[in-house]
Design a protein around this motif. Structure first.
Motif, PDB file in Angstrom:
ATOM      1  N   PRO A   1       2.068  20.674  -7.294  1.00  0.00           N
ATOM      2  CA  PRO A   1       1.131  21.367  -8.181  1.00  0.00           C
ATOM      3  C   PRO A   1      -0.292  21.206  -7.645  1.00  0.00           C
ATOM      4  O   PRO A   1      -0.606  20.221  -6.982  1.00  0.00           O
ATOM      5  CB  PRO A   1       1.288  20.633  -9.510  1.00  0.00           C
ATOM      6  CG  PRO A   1       2.614  19.974  -9.426  1.00  0.00           C
ATOM      7  CD  PRO A   1       2.820  19.649  -7.977  1.00  0.00           C
TER       8      PRO A   1
ATOM      9  N   ASP B   1      -9.475  18.808 -19.637  1.00  0.00           N
ATOM     10  CA  ASP B   1      -8.404  19.795 -19.493  1.00  0.00           C
ATOM     11  C   ASP B   1      -8.307  20.134 -18.013  1.00  0.00           C
ATOM     12  O   ASP B   1      -9.276  20.613 -17.417  1.00  0.00           O
ATOM     13  CB  ASP B   1      -8.724  21.046 -20.306  1.00  0.00           C
ATOM     14  CG  ASP B   1      -7.701  22.152 -20.076  1.00  0.00           C
ATOM     15  OD1 ASP B   1      -6.511  21.846 -19.893  1.00  0.00           O
ATOM     16  OD2 ASP B   1      -8.115  23.332 -20.067  1.00  0.00           O
TER      17      ASP B   1
ATOM     18  N   GLU C   1      -6.669  22.512 -15.380  1.00  0.00           N
ATOM     19  CA  GLU C   1      -5.928  23.749 -15.158  1.00  0.00           C
ATOM     20  C   GLU C   1      -5.302  23.655 -13.774  1.00  0.00           C
ATOM     21  O   GLU C   1      -5.970  23.298 -12.802  1.00  0.00           O
ATOM     22  CB  GLU C   1      -6.853  24.954 -15.231  1.00  0.00           C
ATOM     23  CG  GLU C   1      -7.436  25.177 -16.617  1.00  0.00           C
ATOM     24  CD  GLU C   1      -8.350  26.398 -16.667  1.00  0.00           C
ATOM     25  OE1 GLU C   1      -8.013  27.429 -16.036  1.00  0.00           O
ATOM     26  OE2 GLU C   1      -9.404  26.298 -17.317  1.00  0.00           O
ATOM     27  N   TYR C   2      -4.007  23.958 -13.693  1.00  0.00           N
ATOM     28  CA  TYR C   2      -3.306  23.845 -12.419  1.00  0.00           C
ATOM     29  C   TYR C   2      -2.170  24.857 -12.369  1.00  0.00           C
ATOM     30  O   TYR C   2      -1.856  25.512 -13.360  1.00  0.00           O
ATOM     31  CB  TYR C   2      -2.758  22.423 -12.237  1.00  0.00           C
ATOM     32  CG  TYR C   2      -1.617  22.072 -13.162  1.00  0.00           C
ATOM     33  CD1 TYR C   2      -0.300  22.120 -12.713  1.00  0.00           C
ATOM     34  CD2 TYR C   2      -1.852  21.699 -14.477  1.00  0.00           C
ATOM     35  CE1 TYR C   2       0.754  21.807 -13.568  1.00  0.00           C
ATOM     36  CE2 TYR C   2      -0.810  21.376 -15.329  1.00  0.00           C
ATOM     37  CZ  TYR C   2       0.494  21.433 -14.866  1.00  0.00           C
ATOM     38  OH  TYR C   2       1.531  21.129 -15.709  1.00  0.00           O
ATOM     39  N   LYS C   3      -1.577  24.971 -11.217  1.00  0.00           N
ATOM     40  CA  LYS C   3      -0.372  25.780 -11.056  1.00  0.00           C
ATOM     41  C   LYS C   3       0.776  24.837 -10.750  1.00  0.00           C
ATOM     42  O   LYS C   3       0.662  23.944  -9.917  1.00  0.00           O
ATOM     43  CB  LYS C   3      -0.549  26.790  -9.932  1.00  0.00           C
ATOM     44  CG  LYS C   3      -1.510  27.901 -10.309  1.00  0.00           C
ATOM     45  CD  LYS C   3      -1.531  28.999  -9.292  1.00  0.00           C
ATOM     46  CE  LYS C   3      -2.486  30.097  -9.760  1.00  0.00           C
ATOM     47  NZ  LYS C   3      -2.736  31.082  -8.734  1.00  0.00           N
ATOM     48  N   ASN C   4       1.902  25.057 -11.473  1.00  0.00           N
ATOM     49  CA  ASN C   4       3.053  24.203 -11.232  1.00  0.00           C
ATOM     50  C   ASN C   4       3.720  24.588  -9.907  1.00  0.00           C
ATOM     51  O   ASN C   4       3.245  25.479  -9.197  1.00  0.00           O
ATOM     52  CB  ASN C   4       4.015  24.223 -12.417  1.00  0.00           C
ATOM     53  CG  ASN C   4       4.729  25.553 -12.587  1.00  0.00           C
ATOM     54  OD1 ASN C   4       4.696  26.430 -11.723  1.00  0.00           O
ATOM     55  ND2 ASN C   4       5.384  25.708 -13.726  1.00  0.00           N
TER      56      ASN C   4
ATOM     57  N   LYS D   1      -0.837  26.415 -15.711  1.00  0.00           N
ATOM     58  CA  LYS D   1      -0.553  25.416 -16.741  1.00  0.00           C
ATOM     59  C   LYS D   1      -1.821  24.627 -17.061  1.00  0.00           C
ATOM     60  O   LYS D   1      -2.811  24.693 -16.333  1.00  0.00           O
ATOM     61  CB  LYS D   1       0.527  24.431 -16.269  1.00  0.00           C
ATOM     62  CG  LYS D   1       1.876  25.051 -15.992  1.00  0.00           C
ATOM     63  CD  LYS D   1       2.573  25.381 -17.283  1.00  0.00           C
ATOM     64  CE  LYS D   1       3.942  25.976 -17.013  1.00  0.00           C
ATOM     65  NZ  LYS D   1       4.719  26.149 -18.215  1.00  0.00           N
ATOM     66  N   HIS D   2      -1.751  23.836 -18.143  1.00  0.00           N
ATOM     67  CA  HIS D   2      -2.842  22.943 -18.548  1.00  0.00           C
ATOM     68  C   HIS D   2      -2.275  21.547 -18.781  1.00  0.00           C
ATOM     69  O   HIS D   2      -1.151  21.405 -19.249  1.00  0.00           O
ATOM     70  CB  HIS D   2      -3.502  23.424 -19.853  1.00  0.00           C
ATOM     71  CG  HIS D   2      -4.261  24.687 -19.701  1.00  0.00           C
ATOM     72  ND1 HIS D   2      -5.629  24.704 -19.504  1.00  0.00           N
ATOM     73  CD2 HIS D   2      -3.867  25.983 -19.706  1.00  0.00           C
ATOM     74  CE1 HIS D   2      -6.035  25.955 -19.396  1.00  0.00           C
ATOM     75  NE2 HIS D   2      -4.986  26.748 -19.518  1.00  0.00           N
ATOM     76  N   TRP D   3      -3.073  20.526 -18.464  1.00  0.00           N
ATOM     77  CA  TRP D   3      -2.703  19.136 -18.726  1.00  0.00           C
ATOM     78  C   TRP D   3      -3.939  18.416 -19.242  1.00  0.00           C
ATOM     79  O   TRP D   3      -5.007  18.530 -18.657  1.00  0.00           O
ATOM     80  CB  TRP D   3      -2.233  18.454 -17.437  1.00  0.00           C
ATOM     81  CG  TRP D   3      -1.466  17.188 -17.701  1.00  0.00           C
ATOM     82  CD1 TRP D   3      -1.995  15.951 -17.972  1.00  0.00           C
ATOM     83  CD2 TRP D   3      -0.067  17.037 -17.725  1.00  0.00           C
ATOM     84  NE1 TRP D   3      -1.001  15.035 -18.153  1.00  0.00           N
ATOM     85  CE2 TRP D   3       0.215  15.685 -18.007  1.00  0.00           C
ATOM     86  CE3 TRP D   3       1.010  17.908 -17.533  1.00  0.00           C
ATOM     87  CZ2 TRP D   3       1.497  15.183 -18.103  1.00  0.00           C
ATOM     88  CZ3 TRP D   3       2.291  17.405 -17.627  1.00  0.00           C
ATOM     89  CH2 TRP D   3       2.519  16.065 -17.909  1.00  0.00           C
TER      90      TRP D   3
ATOM     91  N   GLU E   1       3.091  28.925 -11.553  1.00  0.00           N
ATOM     92  CA  GLU E   1       2.737  29.336 -12.908  1.00  0.00           C
ATOM     93  C   GLU E   1       1.507  28.564 -13.388  1.00  0.00           C
ATOM     94  O   GLU E   1       1.421  27.356 -13.171  1.00  0.00           O
ATOM     95  CB  GLU E   1       3.906  29.065 -13.864  1.00  0.00           C
ATOM     96  CG  GLU E   1       5.171  29.785 -13.477  1.00  0.00           C
ATOM     97  CD  GLU E   1       6.411  29.216 -14.163  1.00  0.00           C
ATOM     98  OE1 GLU E   1       7.350  29.994 -14.352  1.00  0.00           O
ATOM     99  OE2 GLU E   1       6.433  28.007 -14.500  1.00  0.00           O
TER     100      GLU E   1
END
Length: 196
Positions: A4, A22, A24-27, A33-35, A31
């Protein structure tokens, strides 16, 4: 498999000791996503770490201290607001601005227990406590100390009872059903088995 990739970091809340971000990343499938990340680091330090490969700094020290005169393990019972209760822990504390792990050890041991550091026998840096929630890292410090336990040096917001425990008392704590920090649980087992 592709890792990711974090693309953006946004500060959500900031307090004196902890902030929420927060990420914001791509899995791995690409896709978006947020963590949510809890961190003790400033936004600038995290941004430098995540996007510019900056140096990671250790946040705190955790002390596995053996009292020289009695050969007992130093523990604390501390009131923790998220639990609304007391929990058995190892003495620990944040590394202040301008300090490193080594300069924090003696200060935190004295503040939380009243004891005096004699010697650091081992220090393992950059260990993580709950990587699914926070980037917080600690230096796990094995050391010896002397003196009498005291609450004289506690900060106003600390409710801590420092105690020295024998192997028999350590076993009773493990069997008591009391709330235990996981690091403390593991160290108590080591202590009982004579591994410290």
């Amino acid at each position: 498999m592709e890792s990711p990739k974090m693309e953006k970091l946004t500060a959500l809340a900031k307090t004196r000791f902890l902030s929420l971000y927060d990420a914001e990343y791509k899995n791995r499938k690409g896709e978006p996503k947020h963590w949510i990340i809890a961190s003790r680091k400033s936004y600038e330090d995290l941004e430098n770490l995540y996007f510019n490969h900056g140096e990671e700094k250790t946040d705190a020290v955790v002390l596995v201290a053996i009292h020289q005169e009695t050969h007992q393990l130093v523990l604390i019972r501390q009131f923790r607001m998220p639990l609304n209760d007391f929990i058995y822990e190892l003495p620990a504390g944040l590394i202040d601005e301008g300090e490193d792990a080594n300069s924090t050890i003696g200060r935190e041991l004295r503040e939380e227990t009243g004891l005096e550091l004699i010697e650091v026998t081992h220090l393992q840096d950059k260990l993580y406590l709950s990587a699914g929630m926070t980037d917080e890292s600690v230096a796990l410090v094995y050391c010896t100390c002397k003196g009498a336990v005291s609450t004289e040096y506690l900060e106003a917001d600390e409710t801590i009872e420092p105690i020295l425990v024998s192997k028999e008392e350590a076993q009773k704590i493990l069997e008591s059903g009391s709330k235990l920090d996981i690091k403390t649980y593991l160290v108590l087992q080591q202590f009982i088995l004579g591994m410290l």
